[in-house]
Write a protein that holds these residues in place. Sequence first.
Motif, PDB file in Angstrom:
ATOM      1  N   HIS A 125      48.121  49.992   4.307  1.00  0.00           N
ATOM      2  CA  HIS A 125      48.727  48.667   4.477  1.00  0.00           C
ATOM      3  C   HIS A 125      47.748  47.581   4.059  1.00  0.00           C
ATOM      4  N   ASN A 128      47.471  47.341   0.308  1.00  0.00           N
ATOM      5  CA  ASN A 128      48.670  46.780  -0.316  1.00  0.00           C
ATOM      6  C   ASN A 128      48.933  45.338   0.103  1.00  0.00           C
ATOM      7  N   ASN A 129      48.231  44.881   1.161  1.00  0.00           N
ATOM      8  CA  ASN A 129      48.472  43.537   1.692  1.00  0.00           C
ATOM      9  C   ASN A 129      47.134  42.845   1.958  1.00  0.00           C
ATOM     10  N   THR A 132      45.789  36.878   3.191  1.00  0.00           N
ATOM     11  CA  THR A 132      46.459  35.706   2.639  1.00  0.00           C
ATOM     12  C   THR A 132      45.539  34.497   2.728  1.00  0.00           C
TER      13      THR A 132
END
Length: 379
Positions: A125, A128-129, A132
């Motif tokens: 995860h 892939n992320n 931000t």
Amino acid sequence: MTSLNCQCQGYSHIETGKPCQDNSFSEVNPNGIAFAIISDGHGGKRYFRSEVGSKFITGIARDKMMAFISNFGDANLKGTPFTQRKSIKTQIEDKDFDKQGKIDKAFRQLFGSIIYEWNRKVEQHAANNPLTDKERRELEADWIKDFENKEKLEKVYGCTLIATAFTPSYWFAFQIGDGKCFTVDEKGQWIEPIPWDDRCFLNKTTSICDTDALNEFRYCYAGDGTIPVSIFLASDGLDDSFGSEENQENFYVQILKSLIKTGKFKTLKDIEEALPELSKKGSKDDMSIAMLYNEKKLKNMYKIFLQWQIANLKRHIEEQNKKIEASNKDVEALEAIPSPTPQNLIDLQYAQKDNQRALEEKSRLLERLTAMKEELDKL
């Protein structure tokens, strides 16, 4: 068995815009195997993706328990007496514990497989992320380093876990972290089947993200026919809203009575409406609950639950009687002072208020007791 589960966003999380970090799951498959699972994502800012971690762990726990049942359980747990185990590490120090015992070794493998798969999904995860811009602005440098360091990445997704599985011939439950598990039998007797961990205190808890997580699991199992009528799993947001185990058990009794009288779907709707209010008045934290229950046996237990509540109310009334007696003595002693000081007068006001509160609470409890006795007489 029949299952039920739900979770709600905590009142403080609504106010701050924080997502619900609890997750719950329950299921009864066509083979009569039932699961109930909850996970509570850690609330601190360091664990800024814990809601993702809690979602991962519920699904992983279900799949790994199913594999455990298929590959090990039927042949080895049938006929076993009710057994409780603290952490593997603690048990190794116990002379009565056989480290190589087949059952305990199998549970250790189960917990290890859950930890391994959860770590794998967390790494996937994170890859892939990536962080931000908003996360980078809001997070401290050390937390960003945790995310970028594979050896500490799991901290970002940290969460607790409580899980149980029931089969036609045996059941088991396990836990890492806080929150509580309760069972009730056909006589209306409540117990906490999973041993408690004293390391879970106030805002401290063990966690799936701990370095020594494998040795922090506690568990129980039984295959001798002593299957509970119902089992409840709940996160600490629910536990902390009641103040005592007895009050929490009473909440569960109300749920079971509702299941008998109104059925699963009406009861679930009532719980979903009650939890946000309970969070607002109580812990203000996220709340999750998952349960399994034997619908057939439950139908015959309404009177038993009502009698349990009556006995519980009588205990609370006796507590108020003691408070009334103590506050009366305080009031009499303070009123008897010939020349009271300002502090004596303040203490007198407090004693009078304590007395009034205890009298009002006793009156409220007596009303409930009368209503329950009338209901019992009708039965």
